[in-house]
Design a protein around this motif. Structure first.
Motif, mmCIF file in Angstrom:
data_model
loop_
_atom_site.group_PDB
_atom_site.id
_atom_site.type_symbol
_atom_site.label_atom_id
_atom_site.label_comp_id
_atom_site.label_asym_id
_atom_site.label_seq_id
_atom_site.Cartn_x
_atom_site.Cartn_y
_atom_site.Cartn_z
ATOM 1 N N ARG A 54 8.137 -27.604 -16.868
ATOM 2 C CA ARG A 54 9.170 -27.541 -15.834
ATOM 3 C C ARG A 54 10.545 -27.129 -16.364
ATOM 4 N NH1 ARG A 54 7.729 -30.858 -11.508
ATOM 5 N NH2 ARG A 54 9.534 -29.902 -10.453
ATOM 6 N N LEU A 55 10.720 -27.225 -17.685
ATOM 7 C CA LEU A 55 12.057 -26.988 -18.235
ATOM 8 C C LEU A 55 12.062 -25.990 -19.388
ATOM 9 C CD1 LEU A 55 13.210 -30.711 -18.110
ATOM 10 C CD2 LEU A 55 14.155 -28.857 -16.718
ATOM 11 N N GLY A 56 11.012 -25.188 -19.482
ATOM 12 C CA GLY A 56 10.982 -24.104 -20.462
ATOM 13 C C GLY A 56 10.807 -24.528 -21.898
ATOM 14 N N GLY A 57 10.488 -25.804 -22.144
ATOM 15 C CA GLY A 57 10.219 -26.258 -23.507
ATOM 16 C C GLY A 57 11.448 -26.373 -24.390
ATOM 17 N N THR A 58 12.641 -26.469 -23.792
ATOM 18 C CA THR A 58 13.860 -26.579 -24.590
ATOM 19 C C THR A 58 14.531 -27.927 -24.342
ATOM 20 O OG1 THR A 58 14.225 -24.191 -24.490
ATOM 21 C CG2 THR A 58 16.116 -25.559 -25.082
ATOM 22 N N TYR A 72 4.188 -34.861 -34.157
ATOM 23 C CA TYR A 72 5.218 -34.014 -34.758
ATOM 24 C C TYR A 72 5.001 -32.547 -34.406
ATOM 25 C CZ TYR A 72 8.415 -36.861 -37.522
ATOM 26 O OH TYR A 72 9.439 -37.691 -37.905
ATOM 27 N N ASN A 73 3.736 -32.127 -34.327
ATOM 28 C CA ASN A 73 3.451 -30.747 -33.936
ATOM 29 C C ASN A 73 3.935 -30.479 -32.513
ATOM 30 O OD1 ASN A 73 2.258 -30.124 -36.388
ATOM 31 N ND2 ASN A 73 0.192 -30.639 -35.688
ATOM 32 N N ILE A 74 3.728 -31.438 -31.625
ATOM 33 C CA ILE A 74 4.145 -31.278 -30.235
ATOM 34 C C ILE A 74 5.664 -31.276 -30.115
ATOM 35 C CG2 ILE A 74 4.130 -32.393 -27.964
ATOM 36 C CD1 ILE A 74 1.294 -33.399 -28.632
ATOM 37 N N LEU A 75 6.327 -32.130 -30.862
ATOM 38 C CA LEU A 75 7.783 -32.236 -30.780
ATOM 39 C C LEU A 75 8.496 -31.078 -31.458
ATOM 40 C CD1 LEU A 75 8.306 -36.064 -31.446
ATOM 41 C CD2 LEU A 75 8.238 -34.873 -29.241
ATOM 42 N N GLY A 76 7.763 -30.271 -32.229
ATOM 43 C CA GLY A 76 8.392 -29.157 -32.933
ATOM 44 C C GLY A 76 9.038 -29.571 -34.233
ATOM 45 N N LEU A 77 8.502 -30.611 -34.847
ATOM 46 C CA LEU A 77 9.015 -31.128 -36.117
ATOM 47 C C LEU A 77 8.140 -30.643 -37.265
ATOM 48 C CD1 LEU A 77 9.872 -34.693 -34.830
ATOM 49 C CD2 LEU A 77 11.517 -32.990 -35.631
ATOM 50 N N ARG A 124 17.167 -27.362 -28.805
ATOM 51 C CA ARG A 124 16.232 -26.459 -29.481
ATOM 52 C C ARG A 124 14.868 -26.540 -28.837
ATOM 53 N NH1 ARG A 124 13.726 -29.379 -34.240
ATOM 54 N NH2 ARG A 124 14.710 -31.423 -34.456
ATOM 55 N N ALA A 125 13.955 -25.728 -29.312
ATOM 56 C CA ALA A 125 12.639 -25.647 -28.686
ATOM 57 C C ALA A 125 11.718 -26.728 -29.221
ATOM 58 C CB ALA A 125 12.033 -24.270 -28.930
ATOM 59 N N MET A 126 10.870 -27.247 -28.344
ATOM 60 C CA MET A 126 9.821 -28.163 -28.769
ATOM 61 C C MET A 126 8.663 -27.355 -29.348
ATOM 62 S SD MET A 126 7.962 -29.208 -25.143
ATOM 63 C CE MET A 126 6.410 -29.656 -25.936
ATOM 64 N N GLY A 127 7.620 -28.040 -29.781
ATOM 65 C CA GLY A 127 6.443 -27.372 -30.309
ATOM 66 C C GLY A 127 5.463 -27.034 -29.198
#
Length: 689
Positions: free
Chosen positions: A401-405, A500-505, A524-527
């Motif tokens: 819903r929010l573009g993954g940012t 962590y993969n999902i959160l973009g870490l 910033r972008a998530m994973g």
């Protein structure tokens, strides 16, 4: 330079598969070490296969292979199971190694040169059918102290008394079932009593032992230490004793040395050879042994005495955990609850067992029950529906819903971040104290906050009128989810990696505990969104039980109902009312049970030695034997009527002793009785008001 913390688990015997009773210890220790590493400590997890002794020699012979090949098979199997359950040793070695031989011979040489050894010709039990002397664990009989049947030849598992195999009543060979005969043989003994003062001082150091374990050790020291035989006759699989033809080192001398030799193996692999001497020769590290109740005697008496005699570093702490039961009773092959690790992981993700055991492990020595129903409920309620649910809801909303940012953390978020910081501090203190359950609980509480904020704010509605506010709300929830993930990572590292993969870490999961406090998932972008963990289905556990049952076993009688499952008795009429002054005359105190033994001639009485903080122990004869085995009450804190006039106790007119108080209990008597207890931290002598 940081101080290394060397943590060991008891060495698995290379004579069988790893089962869930073993896994309790290896998983809890792995969680503890992972937590220490995340906290920035230079922590090492050291272990090895215990490979020597009569059982391995005999079973290898039966299998038609050399003992070395026999133990190599189990070493491979053990490592496969450990890897599958996420157990990450810094070194897993073998006691059948050249490093171990060198360390054993060094320690033996120091015992010999220090004059701690004595030579004695003794009569031993000899199995004429097998053509061999019987070591203590290959003979069973009736305990000479308490009369318990089928006890090994060294320590009674009921009353905890130690003795010689020849002291057993009606002994029989475990190998052939025949009655052994006496034959003479010369052996080497360590004069353990010469270490009594050292052991008393060592065990008294604050934090060295848990209080109930300290009580065990005090009782053994007070009772006098017997000389310890360290030699065995051929045939025997082990290290030969230098200058003693036909004699081998007893496995319990060389097994704990595996902690040292496995550390040397780590030093070689990690290019830190100098730290081996720093830890074991120069007292330059902390040594923590994690063990079960069944090997306390060896790790709190024999092992520190050997190290002291050899001039090596002694353990900083011996941390004892309880034994495992399944659904409230001892593991059973016929009921399918004697479960090998390989069977469990065939049907169920080991992640679930890691989480469950961590959530049940506190700093005490209480037994741990694997309730299959609770396993399903706790994993699904906490790991799936709380921790993972927060990730799933918030990350999916942000992505779809929010573009993954990520958005920003608004000033009003500070209240919630302060709560998270408090839970991080609680988790750190809990993990350092081996309170794994406390660390897991803190993670769940943070996730609960995140779930509540998400549900109350309803971002699916908020987005229609204020997209920025919805984005910032979800951002706050995912920062809290990151905090919860770091806190639970020692227990379930594979789960943390997925989050962590999902959160973009960074890949691999958290690298330091401080990441729980960064709150930097902003702007910033998530994973990549995805499922973290699936719901645990009871049918998978049922399949584990079914596969663990011997196919040709006769049905076993159902276990007796646990006391708490009994129906409540009819209400008993109250006694006549009394004035407060009458009650005030009764002096109730917290008492620590230090020893317990059966009273000969009675099936109802136990003779207890209880510390009430008076500087001496009281003897109290309590009618609780039908409800409690002696070992079940040792180390417990009970409530005692301390000002009850002492009285002589008799059985059939014969005086059996004087009872100096009364232990309070509930219930009508017989098997239906429950001794009243208090917190394990209450000091003996504390007034009960």
């Amino acid at each position: 330079m940081s101080t290394p913390i060397l943590v060991t688990a008891g060495l698995p015997y290379a004579n069988g598969s790893i089962h869930i009773g073993h896994l309790v210890e290896y998983l809890m220790t792995d969680t503890f070490v992972r937590a220490l590493k995340l906290l920035g400590e230079d922590a090492l997890y050291i272990c090895a296969d215990d490979t020597h002794g009569t059982p391995i020699e005999i079973n290898a012979k039966k299998a038609g292979v050399a003992p070395e090949d026999f133990v190599a098979r189990f070493a491979k199997e053990h490592l496969e199971d450990f890897h599958a359950f996420g157990i990450d040793f810094d070194s897993f070695h073998s006691t059948n190694s050249e490093e171990n031989r060198r360390w054993v011979e060094e320690i033996y040489g120091k015992l010999k040169s220090g004059g701690y050894l004595t030579r004695r010709t003794i009569e031993q039990l000899y199995d004429e059918k097998a053509g061999r002397f019987l070591p203590d664990r290959y003979v069973k009989g009736t305990c000479p102290k308490c009369g318990a049947k089928d006890q090994y030849g060294d320590v009674c598992e009921v009353c905890k008394s130690t003795y010689e195999p020849t002291d057993l009543i009606d002994p029989y060979s475990v190998e052939t079932g025949t009655k052994p005969v006496l034959r003479s043989s010369e052996h080497l003994y360590v004069e353990l009593s010469r270490f009594a003062d050292f052991l008393r001082e060592w065990s008294a150091a604050p934090g060295r032992l848990q209080p109930d374990i300290k009580a065990f050790v005090d009782a053994w020291l007070d009772g006098g230490l017997k000389d310890w035989c360290i030699s065995r006759d051929t045939p025997y699989f082990g290290f030969p004793i230098p200058d003693e033809p036909g004699k081998f080192f007893y496995v319990w001398l060389d097994a704990p040395v595996g902690y040292v030799s496995s550390t040397e193996n780590w030093g070689r692999l990690a290019h830190r050879a100098g730290d081996v001497d720093r830890i074991w020769r120069q007292n330059g590290g902390r040594i923590i042994h994690v063990i079960g109740k069944d090997i306390v005697y060896f790790h709190t008496l024999f092992w520190p005495a050997m190290l002291h005699a050899a001039g090596l570093s002694v353990p900083s702490q011996v941390r004892v955990h309880g034994m495992l039961t399944v659904d409230g009773v001892k593991m059973s092959k016929s009921r399918g609850t004697f479960i090998n690790g390989a069977t469990f992981r065939k049907h169920v993700d080991p992640l679930y067992l890691r989480y469950y055991f961590a959530s049940k492990t506190g700093p005490g020595t209480d037994d741990i029950d694997l309730s299959l129903e609770e396993l399903v409920n706790r994993v699904n309620a906490e790991l799936v529906n709380t921790l993972a649910n927060l990730i799933s809801r918030a990350a999916t909303f942000l992505a779809d819903r929010l573009g993954g940012t990520y958005g920003q953390l608004r000033p009003e978020a500070s209240e919630h971040l302060a709560y998270a910081k408090q839970k991080v501090a609680e988790a750190e203190a809990a993990y350092r104290n081996f309170d794994l359950a406390g660390g897991v609980r803190a993670a769940v509480e943070v996730a609960n906050l995140g779930n509540k904020l998400f549900q109350d704010a309803a971002p699916w509605i908020l987005i229609k009128t204020d997209e920025a506010a919805a984005r910032d709300l979800v951002t706050l929830c995912l920062n809290l989810a990151r905090t919860a993930t770091v806190l639970v990572a020692p227990a379930v590292p594979a789960y943390a990696e997925r989050v962590y993969n999902i959160l973009g870490l960074p890949a691999g999961g958290p690298g330091h505990f401080e990441e729980a406090l960064r709150f930097d998932l902003v702007g910033r972008a998530m994973g990549q969104k995805g499922r973290v963990v699936e719901k645990l289905e009871r049918k998978a556990l049922d399949q584990v039980i079914e596969d663990s049952k011997p196919k040709d076993a006769a049905p076993e009688a159902a276990p007796e109902a646990k006391p708490e499952a009994k129906a409540a008795p009819a209400f008993e009429a109250l006694a006549p009312m009394i004035e407060y002054d009458s009650f005030e005359k009764v002096d109730l105190r917290v008492g620590l049970v230090k020893t317990a033994e059966v009273v000969e001639g009675s099936d109802k009485l136990l003779r207890l030695s209880i510390d009430l903080g008076e500087g001496r122990d009281r003897t109290i004869i309590a009618g609780i034997r039908l409800a409690y085995a002696p070992e079940a009450v040792i180390g417990q804190r009970v409530i005692v009527v301390a000002n009850l006039k002492p009285r002589e106790m008799k059985i059939k007119g014969k005086i059996i002793g004087t009872s100096e108080g009364m232990v309070l209990a509930a219930g009508p008597g017989g098997k239906d009785i429950w001794a009243l207890s208090v917190s394990a931290v209450a000091p003996p002598g504390t007034r009960v008001r």
